[in-house]
Enzyme design. Structure first.
Site, PDB file in Angstrom:
ATOM      1  CD  GLU A   1      -2.795  -1.488   2.279  1.00 21.01           C
ATOM      2  OE1 GLU A   1      -2.538  -0.708   3.499  1.00 21.01           O
ATOM      3  OE2 GLU A   1      -3.871  -2.052   2.504  1.00 21.01           O
TER       4      GLU A   1
ATOM      5  CB  SER B   1      -1.835   7.885  -3.333  1.00 24.06           C
ATOM      6  OG  SER B   1      -2.998   8.142  -4.216  1.00 24.06           O
TER       7      SER B   1
ATOM      8  CB  CYS C   1      -3.904  -7.237  -5.126  1.00 21.04           C
ATOM      9  SG  CYS C   1      -5.235  -6.271  -4.903  1.00 21.04           S
TER      10      CYS C   1
ATOM     11  CD  GLU D   1      -4.954 -11.746  -5.233  1.00 27.88           C
ATOM     12  OE1 GLU D   1      -4.283 -10.662  -4.747  1.00 27.88           O
ATOM     13  OE2 GLU D   1      -5.747 -12.087  -4.721  1.00 27.88           O
TER      14      GLU D   1
ATOM     15  CB  CYS E   1      -6.399 -10.044  -8.320  1.00 26.02           C
ATOM     16  SG  CYS E   1      -5.164  -8.450  -7.823  1.00 26.02           S
TER      17      CYS E   1
HETATM   18  N1  THU Z   1      -5.848  -7.432  -1.217  1.00 22.36           N
HETATM   19  C1  THU Z   1      -5.333  -8.298  -1.982  1.00 22.36           C
HETATM   20  O1  THU Z   1      -3.840  -8.128  -1.742  1.00 22.36           O
HETATM   21  N2  THU Z   1      -5.637  -9.489  -2.489  1.00 22.36           N
HETATM   22  C2  THU Z   1      -6.751  -9.742  -2.269  1.00 22.36           C
HETATM   23  O2  THU Z   1      -7.146 -11.102  -2.917  1.00 22.36           O
HETATM   24  C3  THU Z   1      -7.868  -8.844  -1.609  1.00 22.36           C
HETATM   25  C4  THU Z   1      -7.254  -7.740  -1.255  1.00 22.36           C
HETATM   26  C5  THU Z   1      -5.470  -6.283  -0.491  1.00 22.36           C
HETATM   27  C6  THU Z   1      -5.499  -5.004  -1.080  1.00 22.36           C
HETATM   28  C7  THU Z   1      -5.318  -4.152  -0.028  1.00 22.36           C
HETATM   29  O3  THU Z   1      -3.995  -3.768   0.231  1.00 22.36           O
HETATM   30  C8  THU Z   1      -5.726  -4.930   1.252  1.00 22.36           C
HETATM   31  O4  THU Z   1      -5.841  -6.323   1.105  1.00 22.36           O
HETATM   32  C9  THU Z   1      -7.309  -4.415   1.791  1.00 22.36           C
HETATM   33  O5  THU Z   1      -8.271  -4.424   0.762  1.00 22.36           O
END
Ligand code: THU
EC number: 3.5.4.5
Length: 133
Positions: free
Chosen positions: A46, A49, A55, A57, A91
């Site tokens: 993260e 911003s 993510c 994945e 994703c």
């Molecule tokens: N997130 C992922 O990395 N993969 C997923 O399959 C679902 C959500 C992350 C995005 C964000 O950093 C945090 O989880 C909360 O949404």
């Protein structure tokens, strides 16, 4: 838990523990096995911003492509929490690009695999490379 999943769960947990999530505090890890047997990991990253975070994945797929691989045999996605940590819509499309009808998506928590799905169950009637022909 199936012992065949154990090593993959450990890898997914290691990836999850690398997550950089000062905002959501929601750690996610992803581990890909390619059709040729190579392994690539990613975590969510993260930044201040908020919508620009990436993510787990997406990180694993980026590592896979950098490793010269394009075919996913299976992907383990791990997160904590009561609900299934299923890949987000974006994703699903990213995974779809490098999947075939046998590609498995394992939705996991540290305790084990909660659900295993085929890409077509996660993203039916998907738009992929063949649709561009
Ligand atoms: N997130 C992922 O990395 N993969 C997923 O399959 C679902 C959500 C992350 C995005 C964000 O950093 C945090 O989880 C909360 O949404």
């Amino acid at each position: 838990m199936s012992s065949s999943h154990q090593t993959w769960l450990e890898r997914a947990e290691s990836a999850m523990n690398r997550a950089y999530v000062p905002y959501s505090k929601f750690q996610v890890g992803a581990v890909i096995e390619t059709v040729s047997g190579q392994v690539f990991s990613g975590c969510n990253v993260e930044n201040a911003s908020y919508p620009e975070g990436t993510c787990a994945e997406a990180g694993a797929i980026s590592a896979m492509v950098m490793g010269g691989e394009h075919r996913i045999r299976q992907i383990y996605v791990m997160g904590r929490g009561k609900e299934l940590v299923t890949p987000c819509g974006g994703c699903r499309q990213r995974i779809r690009e490098f999947s075939d009808e046998h590609t498995q998506i394992h939705i996991c928590a540290p305790e084990g695999v909660r659900k295993s799905l085929l890409l077509n169950e996660l993203l039916p009637f998907s738009f992929g490379p063949d649709n561009l022909k």
